[in-house]
Scaffold this motif. Structure first.
Motif, mmCIF file in Angstrom:
data_model
loop_
_atom_site.group_PDB
_atom_site.id
_atom_site.type_symbol
_atom_site.label_atom_id
_atom_site.label_comp_id
_atom_site.label_asym_id
_atom_site.label_seq_id
_atom_site.Cartn_x
_atom_site.Cartn_y
_atom_site.Cartn_z
ATOM 1 N N SER A 109 4.449 3.152 -25.675
ATOM 2 C CA SER A 109 4.740 4.541 -25.315
ATOM 3 C C SER A 109 4.852 4.640 -23.793
ATOM 4 C CB SER A 109 3.639 5.469 -25.834
ATOM 5 O OG SER A 109 2.396 5.119 -25.250
ATOM 6 N N ASP A 111 3.457 6.876 -21.960
ATOM 7 C CA ASP A 111 2.297 7.526 -21.357
ATOM 8 C C ASP A 111 1.408 6.494 -20.651
ATOM 9 O OD1 ASP A 111 1.033 6.210 -23.434
ATOM 10 O OD2 ASP A 111 0.399 8.013 -24.478
ATOM 11 N N SER A 113 -1.574 5.306 -21.321
ATOM 12 C CA SER A 113 -2.192 4.266 -22.160
ATOM 13 C C SER A 113 -1.164 3.195 -22.525
ATOM 14 C CB SER A 113 -2.822 4.866 -23.413
ATOM 15 O OG SER A 113 -1.844 5.376 -24.278
ATOM 16 N N GLY A 114 0.071 3.597 -22.754
ATOM 17 C CA GLY A 114 1.128 2.629 -23.042
ATOM 18 C C GLY A 114 1.412 1.731 -21.855
ATOM 19 N N HIS A 175 -0.753 0.313 -31.296
ATOM 20 C CA HIS A 175 -0.543 1.359 -30.291
ATOM 21 C C HIS A 175 0.594 2.287 -30.720
ATOM 22 C CE1 HIS A 175 -0.179 3.259 -26.351
ATOM 23 N NE2 HIS A 175 1.126 3.137 -26.527
ATOM 24 N N MET A 176 1.704 1.683 -31.137
ATOM 25 C CA MET A 176 2.850 2.488 -31.551
ATOM 26 C C MET A 176 2.468 3.409 -32.708
ATOM 27 S SD MET A 176 6.518 1.421 -33.204
ATOM 28 C CE MET A 176 5.768 0.987 -34.748
ATOM 29 N N ALA A 178 -0.439 4.469 -33.573
ATOM 30 C CA ALA A 178 -1.439 5.470 -33.174
ATOM 31 C C ALA A 178 -0.822 6.606 -32.356
ATOM 32 C CB ALA A 178 -2.555 4.801 -32.376
ATOM 33 N N HIS A 179 0.273 6.321 -31.662
ATOM 34 C CA HIS A 179 0.859 7.316 -30.764
ATOM 35 C C HIS A 179 2.064 8.058 -31.336
ATOM 36 C CE1 HIS A 179 -1.775 5.406 -27.889
ATOM 37 N NE2 HIS A 179 -1.588 6.458 -27.116
ATOM 38 N N TYR A 180 2.626 7.543 -32.398
ATOM 39 C CA TYR A 180 3.813 8.167 -32.975
ATOM 40 C C TYR A 180 3.612 8.352 -34.474
ATOM 41 C CZ TYR A 180 6.055 6.306 -28.724
ATOM 42 O OH TYR A 180 6.374 6.000 -27.441
ATOM 43 N N GLN A 184 8.737 10.173 -36.038
ATOM 44 C CA GLN A 184 9.019 9.927 -34.638
ATOM 45 C C GLN A 184 9.350 8.448 -34.403
ATOM 46 O OE1 GLN A 184 5.851 11.122 -32.027
ATOM 47 N NE2 GLN A 184 7.199 11.217 -30.244
#
Length: 196
Positions: A109, A111, A113-114, A175-176, A178-180, A184
């Motif tokens: 992401s 952001d 954290s990404g 990560h992907m 968890a964030h999307y 999305q």
């Protein structure tokens, strides 16, 4: 079950030890761990992204070929063995290329954290890529008889390197996810595909 084949000892179908000057060297834990972990990941993440599904399937194919090389078929001819090594090297390069040129940017992401994850993961991923490229450069064209002992040790080290790489890649996938949300994710994949 313990089976002794030349310089290899197979224990319980999951660990292969190679005779080494300092005792035994573990050259494969794949069957019992990495391959079963791979199947669990495909169940966990499957269907959320066609690109990730294809990439994980390529990883599974790579692991299956790795296992076949780590426990060679004693009935295979030298030409068949060389062909198997070349095929594995081609699969390895395809897998590495897909990660670097298609998948990694999609997983991170934009952001903070990404970006932190990118800064932490990419140097480590690059080191695994460098080792895999050296392996490929050495063995992709033809394995000479003088490479035989080195090949076994290099293959063992490649297995450890791939294990490290897969763990890093799994963090990127986590990560992907968890964030999307799923919608999305598909939208991002489509945008990136359209941009190419």
């Amino acid at each position: 079950m313990i089976e002794i084949t030349g310089k290899f000892v197979l224990i319980s179908g999951s660990v292969i030890l190679m005779e080494h000057s300092g005792g035994f060297l573990i050259i494969q834990r794949v069957r019992g761990t990495m391959l079963s972990q791979q199947e669990e990941l495909q169940q966990k993440w499957g269907g959320r992204s066609s690109a990730i599904d294809q990439w994980l399937e390529a990883r599974k194919t790579l692991l299956i070929h790795y296992c076949a090389l780590a426990k060679p078929d004693n009935n295979a001819t030298i030409a068949q063995r060389e062909s198997d090594i070349v095929e594995f090297c081609n699969l390895l390069m395809d897998y590495l290329s897909a990660g670097h040129f298609e998948i990694y940017d999609m997983l991170i992401s934009d952001d903070a954290s990404g970006q932190r994850l990118r800064e932490q993961s990419y140097p480590k991923l690059s080191r695994t890529t460098d080792f895999a490229l050296r392996f490929q450069d050495r063995y992709a064209v033809q394995v000479s008889p003088s490479h035989t002992i080195d090949f076994t040790a290099d293959l063992a080290e490649l297995g450890e390197t791939l294990e490290t790489r897969f763990a890093l890649e799994d963090k990127l996938i986590d990560h992907m996810l968890a964030h999307y949300g799923d919608n999305q994710i598909q939208h991002i994949h489509q945008q990136r595909a359209d941009a190419r």
